[in-house]
Every structure is written in structure tokens, then in C-alpha cells.
Design a protein around this motif. Structure first.
Motif, PDB file in Angstrom:
ATOM      1  N   THR A   1      71.183  58.087  48.517  1.00  0.00           N
ATOM      2  CA  THR A   1      69.793  58.025  48.083  1.00  0.00           C
ATOM      3  C   THR A   1      68.877  58.624  49.254  1.00  0.00           C
ATOM      4  O   THR A   1      67.919  59.391  48.940  1.00  0.00           O
ATOM      5  CB  THR A   1      69.234  56.635  48.052  1.00  0.00           C
TER       6      THR A   1
ATOM      7  N   ASP B   1      68.223  55.704  40.607  1.00  0.00           N
ATOM      8  CA  ASP B   1      69.328  55.214  41.720  1.00  0.00           C
ATOM      9  C   ASP B   1      70.440  54.933  40.687  1.00  0.00           C
ATOM     10  O   ASP B   1      70.521  54.833  39.477  1.00  0.00           O
ATOM     11  CB  ASP B   1      68.805  54.152  42.579  1.00  0.00           C
TER      12      ASP B   1
ATOM     13  N   ALA C   1      72.060  58.848  43.048  1.00  0.00           N
ATOM     14  CA  ALA C   1      70.738  59.002  42.740  1.00  0.00           C
ATOM     15  C   ALA C   1      70.695  60.360  41.975  1.00  0.00           C
ATOM     16  O   ALA C   1      71.357  61.526  42.287  1.00  0.00           O
ATOM     17  CB  ALA C   1      69.740  59.068  43.865  1.00  0.00           C
TER      18      ALA C   1
END
Lengths: 469, 469
Positions: free
Chosen positions: B231, B255, B279
Motif C-alpha cells: 500500500t 486494498d 493494492a
């Protein structure tokens, strides 16, 4: 509290150089750029340097029931920053720091006294862009822009000041410091106090800091100029541009009076040796990468279809600047023929030609020259009266024309102020536009925030203080 | 006035079919889409069909001191439209006319009950575009959008609801009808009451009409999808896009939890047979004419520089819609695993990865699945908790996580609501965010407009009425 005692307390709160009582100096802070508005003599002019000083002054004034007129550079056009007899004028120009430019989040934090141009220059050096660009951008302050919700030439694409404000720090009438808004792009926590305070013309609070949204620096502009044999044809071109889905970054109009004034000032015809046209449109696109050129080429076609007698598009920056300079020179050119008094009427974009025509009739009716210039792309027009301020008959005629043009704008579905504000010259027009229910609601909000009428009395819709006996 | 007498008067004021007292029917109007918010039993549910009826009902309620909860479609996510014991719920869905679409001035006039999608479709048939597009756009109403200042996926380029509102007609607590704003692009006549009322969640007035600014219909979008192994890398790509001066028309993030849920729903991997990424970013540009493609190609480079493991750009509309559908399917996919509770935190765009990381820690702390999805381009994230609503321990853990994520967002310089509002679930968080001076000012404004607390008691910061004894 006696006045003497109050002034002593003020002197204790601020360095001596920042509390000015000398009438020779304070008189320089009695007026803005609107000749018609009333003004008084300030009791004192103060120059705070930080929020704590602003809060201290507000508390002192509140305790002594002495009103405060906040003021930036004095470039306003409604008298909203004019001095009030017996009131303190608070000049914010020493709080002029750019506190932060955050490139990663495209925002900046500034004090109110920073000059619009200085701020623009600073953010441009970071590859960013602050859109609101009032004509006085080279000397007006961001605080004044916030207080009037100022517009400018870029509004047609990028909106006005309120559209660029994320949050404020202000001092309330209680002397308390309030932070509104946020540093995020979006946020709906509570009422939108930020946008209530922007445009409140100093009647609700003193702005001490602002968090402003920035944009990526746009591409170099492509510029169009088009001439028309009638204002109707120019108006039709503007409507045609809207219908065609064009979004220029600037679209300005000048009528024949303005064009002739600029020609007289420069001693040259705007279109070479040709006749002076009835109207000029000047457009720009900053879309870049070929798109700007295509947008202006499309606008050229729209203009020619509407009957333009001449149209020209250029990518050349110097040439574009020169063409736009004619627009920027209107007021200083009109000034050669007398005092100018510029009005601020906003009409639906489809009604621009009708407004110009109404202004021509009013000009004939009052016997004064009126040049119409304005932001055609968003319908915000600035018909400008030229008169001899030393001649009472002409001054009265100018004031009459000023009001007649506002009535004409309202009759066309418009508003009595697009970007200059109400100040001390349009209170009656405001009252008529918003009606008794709207006026009552304004009073209730004013009373909720400033029950003792401390801030900028006499502006917008608030009562001017009765002179001390 | 006795309740019986009040209901008789209400029955006289409206056709019988539009005053509903039957609890079997009124119970259908007791809640919106937020499971955590309290709700009560309405005394009556009314369906006015015009402004005069709204005003008449408000006057009756004011006289009887019976509160009013205004309500649109009930798609809200904060309980702001939930019924209050003993109050009248006023459902605005029958006032659903599009009164005018003015192509020459790019504006429309609508009643509050029109569904966002119906309005979008109508203006698109005129070559125009209404930007605010909350995820519930196919059933939420414009009135609800105005009351919450709703956002959506297009905000990153086009702003939120308040940015599209030129003026309102509203009924005040006195029963008086107020018109705010204007039909012109610009206008600064008086305080910006329009923007004060937008986002006030039904606590200041009932909105009966809105004048909305439209834009030219944008070009067909070019779509990018990019996958990341962390992320942090996705967050770095978002910051990189901002720094590069890109202005996508949409930039969403999902996500791994959200991606896996969507994969489970559809029984297929989003990236073919590859691993589920940590992500995904989905971007679009509607700039058209080659520019959209170039913007997305630039975004692709930004993503790859930030460490994207996969990136793909397409001009194909059907493919673009399919990629975006994965984003739109997140909530319905998470629902397969339990009840969803979606939060609404807005952080500076540079802090998105930190917020996602905080949500992962909170997920581990409370022992519940949390999927993070959101409007990466403007920093407005919707971490969504999945839990078993029938299990009191899980429900308590979900509520705890909900608040911890808001605290985490605020600690990152964010706000506790980017677009859903405060309603009946975030009053304490609002109070902490705006502080005592801000809260006091909210109360003073509420008192100025609605001194008897008639409108939507219990929402935002207002007192819930004490149950009748």
C-alpha cells in the motif's frame, strides 16, 4: 471605558510604531478606490503583526465598544474598508507571510496581508497556480480577496476566491480565535463556516490566516481576439461558445467606448488602420498540448459564425500578452477623460448584449460616457462611467447611472454585484435583491456572531454607528 | 396543541394518501443505510408535493413544537435521516421534477426529490454534465446530496456538491420561504447563505428547490489500472501523480481485502492468474482528444516509478467500465462476508498509505476484517468493517474500530468526514474536531435560524429531543 483610557491600553498592547493617531497619517487609511462611498475619520489605525495581537485589539475594542474596520491594501471598490468615525481601522498588511507551500497536497497557508501577486509568484516557482486574479492583483491582498470573495479574469474556468479556500483562522467578536475548515481536499464536518465567512466583508470576523487550494500550473495560453460590428453579435458569440461546450481560461469583452479610450491612450488603432469595432472579445485557453490551440480555433469559428468582422488566434506569448494588455488598460485609458466609476453587474451569460444595450441607453439618458468592459465568459460586467467629479451635476448623474445599471442587471435575471461586494454603496440594492426574509436572516446571523456590532458597521446591511454626541 | 389536534390539522393540509400514520408503513422510513445510528418511530410520515405544502407543514409543526426530520431516498450513511420519536418525517421524493435545463447558461433548476441518476441522464441528453456522483447515484436524491454536501468519484477533478450549487429555495423554521443565491455564474450579494445551508444535514431548513451549475459533457474516459505489492507504493504513486501536476477525473484505490472480496464474488482473479496485489489504483481521464490518453500514460509511468508490479491503460470504454466495476463492487462483495460498516475519513493526499496502515493495525487490534477503498485522488477513504451484526461482541468491536479509524485520520491531519456527514453517529468526533469555539458558533447559528430546534434534532451537534413523558 473613556477614549483616552482605551488609547492608552491600545498603546500598551502594541509597539508605538504600530498604533497611529496622527491624522496626517491616518487619513491615508480613510478610503478605498470607490469615490461614491462615505468615509469617516479613524480614532486610530493599528498594524497588528500576529493573531495574538489581533485578538488583544478585538478584546480591547469589544470592552470599550469601539468598532473595528478591517483593511487590506485598500484596493476595494465598494468602500467596505473605509474608515468609520470613532472606529479603529485595523490594517492587516504587516501580517504578510506565506507560511507554507505544500506541493504534495497542492495547498498553501498564508497570512491575510500577502499581496495576491507575491503569492502567485511564490506558488508558481513551485510549479503551482493560485487561480483568483482580481484586476488589482498586483497590489490587493489575499485578506481583502477573502473578505470580498474576489473574482478576476480566470473565474470563467477556475471559479472565485471561495472555491480556493480550504480553511481559515479568524478572530471572532469575543476575541476568541476560531479555526474553520481543513487541510484535506474534502471535508463536511459541521456547517461550512469557511464559506460563510468568505465574502462577509469584515462584518463577522477578522481573518488572520487562510489555507488555500492550489492547482497545477497551467500551460502557456493561446490567445484569440475577435472584432464585431455590433455588441449583439459579440453577445451571440459568447452564448455560442457556452453552447459549444468551450471552457476558455479567460473570455473578456470591451465595447466601442473602451476600445476608443485605449486607442486614444496608445495613439494607435487596435485593428491597424481599420475602423474601431463595436466590440472586441479576447479569449484564452491554457489547456496546452495542442488542445488550447484547438479550443481557440473553435472559438474563432464560433465568433465568425456570430458575425465577427475579424478574428485572429495566436500561440505567441508576447502577442497574446499585448492583446490582453488592451483589456487591462481600459480603466487607465478611460481615466484620461475624467474620473471613472466602475460598476459590477453579473447577468446570465445569454443576456450580456442586452445589458450592454441597457448601458448605452442609460449613458444617453444621463448624458455621461459609459464604457462596458467585463468578464464575458461568466457574465460579470463592469460598465464604467466617466465623469467630472468636481461637477456636482455630473457626480449626481454618475450616481444615478450607477444605480440604473444595477436595476437593469437585476431585470435581466442578474445580481447587483458579481465580485466587488456591497460595502457602503449597495446596501439598498442588496436589500432589494435578497428581500425581507433574506435580510432578516442576515441580521440574525450577524447578531449570532457579532451581537454588539463591533465589526465594520455600515457595510453590507449593518447599521452605521451613530456619531458619538 | 394536542397530538390528536395536530394530526387532524396535518390531515386537513395534505391529501390523505400523503399523510401516513400506519406503523407498518412508517417503519419503512425509520432508518437510512447506517447500522450504528439510533432511530425512533415517527409520529407521521408526510409526502409534500410543493413548496407551499412544505411551508404549511413546517408552520403546523412549529406551532405544535413537533420536530421535523427531512428525508430523501434514505441512502445516507450517518443516520441523519433516521426517524426521531414523536417527530414528523418529511419525505421529499414526490417533489422530483426537473423544472428547467438552461443550455445557454449551463444550469438547471430541480426539486429536491429528483434522483441523481435521473438528473444526470436528463442533462447528458442536452450535452451537459452534472459532476457530483456519490456511489449511491442510481437511487440517492439531489436533496440528500445537498443536505450532506455529497461527494463521489468525480470530486478529484470537479469538486463536491457545494461547488455545483448556484442557489436554493428553502423553507425556514418560521415557515417562511427564502431564496438564496442566483442564476449567474458569479455573485457576492450578501453572505453566502447557499453554501451555509448546503451540508447542514437538515438542521437549518428544508430544501425545496436548487439551481445547479452544469458543465460541458466530458469526453469518453481513458482508464488506467495499476497493481502494487504494498500500500505504501500505491500511496507513493498517488503523491507522485499530484506532484506531477496530473488532474485525473477519477483516481480510486482498493486494498488487498477489497480485491480479494471482489475476486471471491466473481470467482476470478482481477489480474488473471496472478497473485492478489496489495493494492490497486484505478484512474481515469476524461480530457479527450489524445490528452486523456497522454494523462493516463503519464500516470502509468508515475505508477511504475512508484513500484507498480502491473499497469495497463485502455481507451476501450467497455474494458474501462469493467475495470471500474471492480471498484463499484467492493461493498456488495464485502457483504458476502457479513454486515458492512463503511467509514469516511479524509486525509491529506500524502498520508493515504499511513491511513491504510493504521486501518490494518486497527483490524488486527479488534479482530475484524477491514477493507480499505476510497477516493485516493482527493484523500477521502472509506475503510469498511465487516462483522456479524447478530454478535454483540463483534458489533461492539466494529463500533470501536469505526472510532479508532476516525482518530487515526485526525492524527494524520485529516477530518472525521469527507463526504458522508456527521448525522447521528459522529457528534462526539465533530465536537473534538471543531473544538469548543467552533461548537459554540455552530450552536449560535442554529439558534439564529431555528431557535426552537424544530429541524432534525439529534443530528450533527443538536440536542436530541427528550422523549415525551
Amino acid at each position: 471605558m473613556e477614549t483616552k483610557e482605551f488609547l492608552a491600553a491600545l498603546g500598551d498592547a502594541l509597539e508605538p510604531s504600530r498604533v497611529v493617531l496622527d491624522p496626517d497619517i491616518t487619513s491615508g487609511f480613510s478610503r478605498d478606490m470607490m469615490p461614491l462611498a462615505p468615509s469617516g475619520t479613524p480614532l486610530a489605525v493599528v498594524f497588528p503583526i500576529d493573531t495574538a495581537e489581533v485578538a488583544a485589539i478585538v478584546k480591547l475594542c469589544a470592552a470599550a465598544r469601539i468598532p473595528i474596520v478591517p483593511r487590506g491594501a485598500g484596493s476595494g471598490l465598494t468602500g467596505a474598508a473605509n474608515a468609520v468615525d470613532g472606529a479603529v481601522t485595523m490594517v492587516m498588511t504587516r501580517m504578510n507571510a506565506i507560511l507554507e507551500i505544500d506541493q504534495g497536497n497542492r495547498l498553501a497557508v498564508v497570512q491575510p496581508g500577502v499581496v495576491n501577486l507575491d503569492f502567485r509568484t511564490a506558488v508558481e516557482s513551485c510549479g503551482l497556480f493560485y487561480a483568483p486574479d482580481p484586476s488589482s492583483y498586483d497590489w490587493c491582498t489575499i485578506g481583502g480577496n477573502l473578505s470580498t470573495n474576489a473574482g478576476g479574469l480566470c473565474c470563467v474556468k477556475y471559479g472565485v476566491t471561495t472555491d480556493a479556500v480550504l480553511g481559515l483562522e479568524v478572530v471572532l467578536a469575543s476575541g476568541e480565535v476560531l479555526r474553520t475548515g481543513r487541510r484535506t481536499v474534502k471535508g463536511v464536518a459541521g456547517y461550512d463556516l469557511t464559506k460563510l465567512l468568505v465574502g462577509s466583508e469584515g462584518t463577522l470576523c477578522i481573518i488572520t490566516e487562510a489555507t488555500l487550494a492550489l492547482r497545477p500550473k497551467p500551460a502557456a495560453p493561446v490567445t484569440l481576439v475577435a472584432a464585431f460590428a455590433s455588441t449583439e453579435a459579440a453577445g451571440e458569440a459568447v452564448s455560442g461558445a457556452i453552447r459549444a461546450g468551450l471552457v476558455p481560461s479567460l473570455l473578456e469583452i470591451m465595447d466601442a467606448t473602451c476600445i476608443r479610450a485605449v486607442e486614444a491612450k496608445h495613439g494607435t488603432k487596435v485593428l491597424g488602420d481599420g475602423e474601431t469595432p463595436a466590440a472586441l472579445l479576447i479569449g484564452q485557453s491554457d489547456a496546452g498540448a495542442g488542445v488550447g490551440r484547438r479550443e481557440m480555433d473553435e472559438l474563432e469559428v464560433v465568433c465568425l459564425r456570430a458575425g465577427a468582422t475579424f478574428a485572429y488566434v495566436t500561440d505567441d506569448l508576447a502577442e497574446g500578452r499585448m492583446l490582453l494588455q488592451a483589456r487591462r488598460d481600459v480603466l487607465s485609458s478611460l481615466e484620461m477623460f475624467g474620473t471613472w466609476l466602475t460598476d459590477d453587474v453579473s447577468v446570465p451569460r445569454t443576456r450580456i448584449a442586452e445589458l450592454i444595450s441597457a448601458c448605452e441607453k442609460i449613458s444617453a439618458q444621463v448624458g455621461l460616457t459609459i464604457g462596458v468592459v467585463g468578464h464575458a465568459g461568466d457574465g460579470n460586467m463592469h460598465p464604467t462611467i466617466v465623469y467630472d467629479a468636481a461637477d456636482p451635476a455630473q457626480a449626481a448623474a454618475a450616481e444615478l447611472a450607477f444605480g440604473l445599471m444595477l436595476d437593469a442587471g437585476r431585470a435581466l435575471g442578474g445580481t447587483v454585484t458579481g465580485e466587488h461586494g456591497v460595502g457602503r454603496i449597495k446596501q439598498d440594492f442588496l436589500a432589494r435583491e435578497i428581500g425581507p426574509v433574506g435580510l432578516d436572516l442576515h441580521r440574525r446571523i450577524k447578531n449570532a456572531l457579532d451581537p454588539d456590532g463591533l465589526f465594520n458597521p455600515g457595510s453590507m446591511f449593518t447599521e452605521a454607528p451613530t456619531p458619538a454626541g
